[in-house]
Design a protein around this motif. Structure first.
Motif, PDB file in Angstrom:
ATOM      1  N   ILE A  74       0.976  -1.178  -0.082  1.00 36.99           N
ATOM      2  CA  ILE A  74       0.142  -0.086   0.218  1.00 36.99           C
ATOM      3  C   ILE A  74       0.866   1.342  -0.031  1.00 36.99           C
ATOM      4  N   PHE A  75       2.000   1.027   0.872  1.00 41.58           N
ATOM      5  CA  PHE A  75       2.768   2.425   0.843  1.00 41.58           C
ATOM      6  C   PHE A  75       3.531   2.531  -0.611  1.00 41.58           C
ATOM      7  N   PHE A  76       3.757   1.594  -1.234  1.00 42.48           N
ATOM      8  CA  PHE A  76       4.228   1.745  -2.637  1.00 42.48           C
ATOM      9  C   PHE A  76       3.336   2.352  -3.604  1.00 42.48           C
ATOM     10  N   VAL A  77       2.043   2.031  -3.599  1.00 38.91           N
ATOM     11  CA  VAL A  77       1.113   2.585  -4.303  1.00 38.91           C
ATOM     12  C   VAL A  77       0.907   3.979  -4.057  1.00 38.91           C
ATOM     13  N   ILE A  78       0.888   4.381  -2.625  1.00 37.58           N
ATOM     14  CA  ILE A  78       0.767   5.667  -2.400  1.00 37.58           C
ATOM     15  C   ILE A  78       1.889   6.471  -2.766  1.00 37.58           C
ATOM     16  N   SER A  79       3.282   5.990  -2.722  1.00 35.09           N
ATOM     17  CA  SER A  79       4.447   6.770  -3.155  1.00 35.09           C
ATOM     18  C   SER A  79       4.421   6.865  -4.486  1.00 35.09           C
ATOM     19  N   GLY A  80       4.162   5.764  -5.278  1.00 36.32           N
ATOM     20  CA  GLY A  80       3.787   6.170  -6.948  1.00 36.32           C
ATOM     21  C   GLY A  80       2.690   7.181  -7.460  1.00 36.32           C
ATOM     22  N   PHE A  81       1.640   7.150  -6.500  1.00 37.61           N
ATOM     23  CA  PHE A  81       0.806   8.264  -6.659  1.00 37.61           C
ATOM     24  C   PHE A  81       1.334   9.743  -6.562  1.00 37.61           C
ATOM     25  N   LEU A  82       1.798   9.638  -5.632  1.00 41.70           N
ATOM     26  CA  LEU A  82       2.221  11.091  -4.822  1.00 41.70           C
ATOM     27  C   LEU A  82       3.230  11.548  -5.905  1.00 41.70           C
ATOM     28  N   ILE A  83       4.371  10.766  -6.142  1.00 40.48           N
ATOM     29  CA  ILE A  83       5.563  11.255  -6.906  1.00 40.48           C
ATOM     30  C   ILE A  83       5.041  11.483  -8.276  1.00 40.48           C
ATOM     31  N   THR A  84       4.205  10.684  -8.882  1.00 42.66           N
ATOM     32  CA  THR A  84       3.881  10.710 -10.242  1.00 42.66           C
ATOM     33  C   THR A  84       2.909  12.331 -10.316  1.00 42.66           C
ATOM     34  N   SER A  85       2.100  12.388  -9.357  1.00 44.08           N
ATOM     35  CA  SER A  85       1.398  13.562  -9.326  1.00 44.08           C
ATOM     36  C   SER A  85       2.169  14.695  -9.370  1.00 44.08           C
ATOM     37  N   ILE A  86       3.142  14.908  -8.595  1.00 44.74           N
ATOM     38  CA  ILE A  86       4.016  16.118  -8.499  1.00 44.74           C
ATOM     39  C   ILE A  86       4.903  16.283  -9.669  1.00 44.74           C
ATOM     40  N   ILE A  87       5.674  15.093 -10.125  1.00 40.46           N
ATOM     41  CA  ILE A  87       6.265  15.209 -11.427  1.00 40.46           C
ATOM     42  C   ILE A  87       5.575  15.809 -12.771  1.00 40.46           C
ATOM     43  N   ALA A  88       4.341  15.038 -12.891  1.00 38.73           N
ATOM     44  CA  ALA A  88       3.360  15.293 -13.847  1.00 38.73           C
ATOM     45  C   ALA A  88       3.210  16.540 -13.984  1.00 38.73           C
ATOM     46  N   LYS A  89       3.054  17.236 -12.620  1.00 39.09           N
ATOM     47  CA  LYS A  89       2.150  18.606 -12.747  1.00 39.09           C
ATOM     48  C   LYS A  89       3.342  19.446 -12.922  1.00 39.09           C
ATOM     49  N   GLU A  90       4.588  19.377 -12.659  1.00 40.51           N
ATOM     50  CA  GLU A  90       5.718  20.164 -12.762  1.00 40.51           C
ATOM     51  C   GLU A  90       6.212  20.077 -14.107  1.00 40.51           C
ATOM     52  N   ILE A  91       6.042  19.052 -14.826  1.00 37.49           N
ATOM     53  CA  ILE A  91       6.674  18.867 -16.182  1.00 37.49           C
ATOM     54  C   ILE A  91       5.733  19.516 -16.795  1.00 37.49           C
ATOM     55  N   ASP A  92       4.278  19.450 -16.688  1.00 32.00           N
ATOM     56  CA  ASP A  92       3.394  20.028 -17.457  1.00 32.00           C
ATOM     57  C   ASP A  92       3.487  21.444 -17.608  1.00 32.00           C
ATOM     58  N   SER A  93       3.878  21.894 -16.215  1.00 31.41           N
ATOM     59  CA  SER A  93       4.064  23.533 -16.378  1.00 31.41           C
ATOM     60  C   SER A  93       5.467  24.057 -16.560  1.00 31.41           C
ATOM     61  N   ASN A  94       6.097  23.136 -17.106  1.00 31.69           N
ATOM     62  CA  ASN A  94       7.627  23.444 -17.427  1.00 31.69           C
ATOM     63  C   ASN A  94       8.492  23.893 -16.231  1.00 31.69           C
ATOM     64  N   ARG A  95       8.059  23.294 -14.905  1.00 31.26           N
ATOM     65  CA  ARG A  95       8.707  23.787 -13.797  1.00 31.26           C
ATOM     66  C   ARG A  95       9.676  22.595 -13.115  1.00 31.26           C
ATOM     67  N   PHE A  96       9.648  21.486 -13.944  1.00 24.44           N
ATOM     68  CA  PHE A  96      10.378  20.370 -13.419  1.00 24.44           C
ATOM     69  C   PHE A  96      11.917  20.342 -13.347  1.00 24.44           C
ATOM     70  N   SER A  97      12.426  19.967 -11.931  1.00 24.52           N
ATOM     71  CA  SER A  97      13.891  20.071 -11.956  1.00 24.52           C
ATOM     72  C   SER A  97      14.537  18.647 -11.403  1.00 24.52           C
ATOM     73  N   PHE A  98      15.158  18.043 -11.920  1.00 25.35           N
ATOM     74  CA  PHE A  98      15.562  16.843 -11.126  1.00 25.35           C
ATOM     75  C   PHE A  98      16.559  17.306 -10.095  1.00 25.35           C
ATOM     76  N   LEU A  99      17.142  18.148  -9.979  1.00 29.95           N
ATOM     77  CA  LEU A  99      17.882  18.418  -8.734  1.00 29.95           C
ATOM     78  C   LEU A  99      16.987  18.839  -7.667  1.00 29.95           C
ATOM     79  N   GLU A 100      16.030  19.662  -7.857  1.00 31.76           N
ATOM     80  CA  GLU A 100      14.979  19.854  -6.945  1.00 31.76           C
ATOM     81  C   GLU A 100      14.417  18.785  -6.281  1.00 31.76           C
ATOM     82  N   PHE A 101      13.800  17.874  -7.554  1.00 27.10           N
ATOM     83  CA  PHE A 101      13.219  16.608  -6.904  1.00 27.10           C
ATOM     84  C   PHE A 101      13.850  15.801  -6.164  1.00 27.10           C
ATOM     85  N   TYR A 102      15.429  15.621  -6.560  1.00 28.98           N
ATOM     86  CA  TYR A 102      16.019  14.742  -5.622  1.00 28.98           C
ATOM     87  C   TYR A 102      16.466  15.346  -4.323  1.00 28.98           C
TER      88      TYR A 102
END
Length: 634
Positions: free
Chosen positions: A40-68
């Protein structure tokens, strides 16, 4: 996809997940499938991480350095605190060889590779795993490896499918299917790899990511029905799965689908309201720290004691301690590093890498220092070697003692060596299991004028007319049915790890033997401990408890009961009974060291050569085998 907002129900689901894991590990409330909380933790992590990354990529704000940077601040501080605290406590509680292994696992845990360590060193459900304080960090290794790869994969997928949202969903679905098929295949062919490795777990995190990419489900009735179904899918495995369930594979898909349906953004309903309740949300907030702390607390307790699981009341106390540590960890470590505004990007990486290297160096020093055996008294510094001893290595004569590891099995038993008759000396036959074999060398050394033959095998109870092709049946037929009736022996000694259920068969063997041999001797049960005696003595020395731990682990009453029942069952004839129990114990005080202060048993009950010599010397002083010579002299 809508903006990411804080959802209390997800924290509530975290709370349920962590309690499932904790109750499973603490063996409370019969949550036999509580290990699915990790999924269940794995599913939650996948949901939250994907939500954050997808939103930032769509808005051209995604940074690998910031993410890590966020991942470092979220995962690393609490993990390193738990690792350091556990290593410090282990210094005072566990033995050098164990401590060295803990140091090795800590090095892997620091660098997010625990799943690789435990893949090659233990099984999740075996007894050795129960005493590994960092075993639970395998799941963090899987997540951290996912965090390294998933942003790159998702970035490529979303760039390629920039104007084709369905394409994103299909791409993630394809990854899920590939990983799930891999998991299902590995469960049958290599369950350890299926359990520990990212390739067979990625689909679980991917399911969370898939639901993050799906549009909001707005039907009020449909949302309620899906949430009820999801709750059932999560609840059923908690009570129906157990350690024998093939996992993860298809069985994990049930709970992962349930978790995905719950966190899928949809119309608010009573299930979401239930999960949003304050107690579950509070538990969810400390879930990461509680997951980190609960397992070392349990393992260290068991290491401090005799190794047994705590009872219900003590388990609740340990759980309370874990919660207190988790609250403190959440307030003073997690929240401080997650919320702190002063942490610049360069500072996070510099501090994070430095901290990892320092803790890694601490763990590595334990490995290179062989667990620091200097902590123990000199007579116990070789305790690790002692507990790896065997009856064969202590007493030799391998041809006359067959074990499950004997090359060639019962065919390796040498009749010429083990059943030969010496016409210049009196001849005695020793028959039984490893608790007979551990007396072999001591008997030969203390009675040089007697020739000893020996028929012994690991787990082989002396039994008349033993049936079947198994090694023990073959050996006992050879000794009791065939050799004893030949009447070539002046005496026969029976010895074994007697159990109450063995007494009737033992009496039959004794009655049979009396017909053909003038002197029949029976050695009683050996005193036993709940754990290897050298381990208990060393831990008692570390604690400076004056031997209290050793006394607590002594199975005195059990041995006393077996001896009493055997003596009551003995026929009223000339069978000599020799009490190993009383040779070592006076009242409730039992001897556990030789003249040099070393343990006289190398495991729970097998005697070392010197231990066996102590027992046989007492028997000899009491006249054992003197009747073989009319003059009373050998």
């Amino acid at each position: 996809m809508e903006d990411i907002k804080y959802r209390r129900d997800i924290d509530g689901l975290r709370g349920i997940s962590v309690m499932a894991v904790v109750l499973y590990h603490y063996q409370l409330l019969s949550i036999t499938g509580g290990f699915v909380g990790v999924d269940i933790f794995f599913v939650i992590s996948g949901f939250l991480i994907t939500s954050i990354i997808a939103k930032e990529i769509d808005s051209n704000r995604f940074s690998f350095l910031e993410f890590y940077s966020r991942r470092i601040r979220r995962i690393l501080p609490a993990l390193l605190v738990v690792i350091v605290a556990t290593l410090v406590f282990c210094y005072f509680l566990i033995l050098p060889m164990e401590y060295q292994r803990v140091g090795e696992s800590a090095v892997y845990a620091v660098f997010g590779l625990s799943n690789f360590y435990f893949l090659f060193n233990t099984d999740y459900f075996d007894s050795a795993a129960e005493f590994q304080p960092f075993l639970h960090t395998w799941s963090l290794g899987v997540e951290e490896q996912y965090y390294l790869l998933w942003p790159l994969i998702l970035f490529v997928v979303m760039r390629v499918t920039r104007t084709f949202h369905t394409g994103r969903v299909l791409a993630v679905a394809a990854i899920i299917i590939l990983s799930l098929v891999t998991s299902a295949i590995l469960v049958d062919e290599d369950q350890k790899s299926a359990f520990y490795m990212l390739q067979s777990r990625a689909w679980e995190l991917g399911i969370g990511g898939l639901f993050a990419l799906l549009p909001v489900y707005r039907s009020r009735l449909g949302s309620t029905i899906l949430s009820i179904l999801a709750l059932a899918l999560i609840s059923w495995p908690l009570f129906s799965y157990d350690a024998e369930t093939p996992f993860p594979g298809i069985h994990a898909a049930v709970v992962c689908l349930g978790a995905g349906l719950i966190i899928w953004p949809k119309h608010h309903n009573w299930v979401a309201a239930l999960l949003s309740s304050s107690p579950l949300v509070a538990l969810g907030k400390i879930s990461y720290s509680l997951y980190l702390w609960h397992w070392p607390v349990l393992v260290l307790y068991r290491q401090y004691g005799t190794g047994s699981m705590p009872g219900t009341h003590l388990s609740l106390i340990l759980l309370f301690v874990s919660v207190l540590l988790s609250v403190a960890s959440w307030v003073y470590v997690e929240e401080y590093f997650r919320r702190g505004k002063a942490f610049k990007l360069k500072m996070v990486y510099a501090t994070g890498v430095s901290a990892m290297l320092m803790v890694g160096a601490l763990a590595l020093s334990i490995v290179l220092g062989s667990g620091f055996p200097c902590r123990l008294p000199e007579n116990l510094q070789n305790v690790d070697r002692m507990i790896t001893e065997t009856v064969s290595s202590q007493n030799g004569f391998d041809e006359c003692f067959i074990t499950t590891k004997t090359v060639g099995g019962v065919r390796a038993f040498s009749r010429d060596t083990c059943l030969n008759i010496d016409k210049t000396r009196k001849n005695v036959l020793l028959v039984g299991d490893s608790h007979a074999a551990h007396f072999g060398k001591a008997l030969r050394d203390l009675y040089p004028e007697v020739h000893f033959s020996q028929v012994t095998g690991s787990g082989c109870m002396p039994k008349l007319h033993a049936e079947g092709p198994k090694p023990c049946a073959v050996l006992m037929r050879l000794a009791i049915d065939e050799t004893i009736p030949e009447g070539k022996y002046d005496a026969v000694i029976f010895s074994a790890r007697w159990m109450l259920k063995d007494i009737p068969a033992l009496m039959d063997a004794l009655t049979w033997t009396e017909q053909y041999v003038d002197n029949v001797l029976l050695f009683g049960p050996t005193i036993e401990y709940s754990k290897a005696l050298p381990t208990l003595m060393a831990k008692s020395a570390l604690r400076d408890d004056g031997g209290v731990l050793v006394k607590r682990a002594l199975r005195y009453r059990n041995t006393q009961l077996k001896e009493k029942r055997i003596m009551q069952a003995l026929p009223d004839r000339n069978i000599e009974y020799y009490s190993v129990f009383r040779a070592l114990c006076s009242g409730k005080n039992c001897r556990n060291t030789d003249d040099n202060g070393a343990p006289i048993q190398f495991d729970y009950g097998h005697l070392t050569y010197l231990g066996a010599k102590i027992v046989i010397d007492k028997f000899k002083n009491n006249g054992m085998l003197n009747q073989l010579n009319p003059s009373g002299l050998l």
